[in-house]
Write an enzyme that holds these catalytic residues in place. Structure first.
Site, PDB file in Angstrom:
ATOM      1  N   SER A  63      38.363  44.709  31.890  1.00 38.07           N
ATOM      2  CA  SER A  63      37.560  44.216  33.194  1.00 38.07           C
ATOM      3  C   SER A  63      38.646  44.221  34.348  1.00 38.07           C
ATOM      4  O   SER A  63      38.088  44.146  35.375  1.00 38.07           O
ATOM      5  CB  SER A  63      37.281  42.481  32.838  1.00 38.07           C
ATOM      6  OG  SER A  63      36.021  42.218  31.995  1.00 38.07           O
ATOM      7  N   LYS A  66      37.459  46.518  37.103  1.00 36.25           N
ATOM      8  CA  LYS A  66      36.353  45.793  38.167  1.00 36.25           C
ATOM      9  C   LYS A  66      37.056  45.366  39.437  1.00 36.25           C
ATOM     10  O   LYS A  66      36.451  45.556  40.355  1.00 36.25           O
ATOM     11  CB  LYS A  66      35.649  44.823  37.456  1.00 36.25           C
ATOM     12  CG  LYS A  66      35.078  45.287  36.284  1.00 36.25           C
ATOM     13  CD  LYS A  66      34.021  46.294  36.268  1.00 36.25           C
ATOM     14  CE  LYS A  66      33.179  46.305  35.175  1.00 36.25           C
ATOM     15  NZ  LYS A  66      33.893  46.913  33.734  1.00 36.25           N
ATOM     16  N   SER A 123      31.977  40.427  35.504  1.00 35.60           N
ATOM     17  CA  SER A 123      32.054  41.811  35.047  1.00 35.60           C
ATOM     18  C   SER A 123      31.385  42.646  34.577  1.00 35.60           C
ATOM     19  O   SER A 123      31.413  43.295  33.333  1.00 35.60           O
ATOM     20  CB  SER A 123      33.578  41.630  34.291  1.00 35.60           C
ATOM     21  OG  SER A 123      34.741  41.187  34.517  1.00 35.60           O
TER      22      SER A 123
END
Length: 317
Positions: A63, A66, A123
């Protein structure tokens, strides 16, 4: 009389290093120990790394990429390339994304703002894919943009972004075989730098990441934060001053977290990559924050703690 005592205390502070005084909470000033694969603690104002472990190792970091997706979207909105109210038609590829999802359906129409909220707060992989395709046409071209922006920011060559395994497997080699997917790698130091740039250039991102729950209006969907350090969570990991930023998990990377907290004039960014449990990533971050804030205490704060140790002790709990 009070002035006389003030100068007595000032002379004591000058005569003895601050670390030699029996300040309440002094244990938090010890260098933290870590069991994570990599950690970095960054002071945003000075740009100094206050503590690190394995900071330049390229690691899978669930994540955390992101953060770059968010940065590129915000860049696009600022430059007028895209707009928050743009309508995005979800592709079949985006609807089939793996991992965290908003459960977008192929052909569904959502706004850039709704997709961005899904990425920033949850996410969501399908939202990230839809944004990538909206901005660049294909995920592959968007990833090229991610790597280009990475170099512009001065991130190290050890940080490299790749398309999702799902996208890579759609392109067989000349012999018909499908290549083994290459996965994104980031260093803890680069992750901290990226987060610092995001917060500095777009501080409004904290308005989203500091919330415990948001509603995706177009889908009538409520999402809950997985950042247990937010003070409003009021749980055992809540930490005063925390207002972001992103937590993630994958089997390959373990549990990861990029957190930020502000107290007084000090804002810290902590990156923790590769812990064995979701709780441990927050425990590690707490130790980093405690260490960082104790190092950045002003002389006046040290003086207040020395004069009123009962208040300093209470502030730790």
């Amino acid at each position: 009389m009070r002035k006389k005592w003030f100068w007595v205390v000032m002379m004591m502070l000058i005569a003895f290093p601050a670390g030699s005084l029996m300040l309440a909470g002094a244990d938090s000033g010890k260098r933290p120990q870590t069991q994570a694969k990599a950690v970095v603690l960054l002071d945003l104002q000075s740009g100094r790394i206050l503590y690190s472990h394995n900071q330049n190792a390229p690691l899978p970091s669930a994540s955390m990429p992101k953060l770059m997706t968010q940065l590129l979207v915000l860049d696009g909105v600022r430059s007028g390339v895209i707009h928050w109210e743009d309508k995005v038609k979800v592709s079949l590829a985006a609807s089939q994304s793996q991992g965290n999802r908003l459960r977008l359906q192929a052909g569904e129409v959502v706004t850039v703002q709704e997709l961005f909220q899904g990425v920033a707060f949850y996410s969501a992989e399908d939202a990230a894919m839809a944004l990538a395709e909206h901005m660049s046409g294909t995920e592959k071209d968007f990833v090229h943009l991610m790597n280009q922006r990475s170099r512009e920011l001065g991130l190290s060559p050890q940080t490299v972004f790749y398309p999702s395994a799902q996208a890579q497997q759609k392109h067989p080699g000349k012999d018909g075989s499908k290549p083994a997917a290459s996965s994104t790698r980031m260093t803890a130091a680069d992750t901290a730098l990226l987060a610092a740039h995001l917060i500095t250039q777009y501080p409004e991102i904290l308005d989203t990441s500091s919330q415990t729950q948001i509603k995706i209006a177009g889908k009538d969907l409520y999402l809950s934060s997985n950042n247990w350090m937010l003070p409003s969570m009021a749980g055992p990991y809540a930490y005063e001053g925390t207002d972001g930023l992103k937590a993630g998990y994958s089997e390959q990377s373990g549990y990861c977290f990029t957190g930020t907290a502000q107290r007084g004039g000090t804002r810290l960014i902590a990156v923790v990559l590769g812990t064995g449990s979701r709780e441990q990533r927050f425990e590690e971050t707490r130790r980093l924050f405690d260490y960082g804030f104790s190092k950045n205490m002003t002389l006046q704060e040290r003086l207040n703690d020395w004069l009123h140790p009962e208040k300093a002790t209470a502030a730790l709990f």
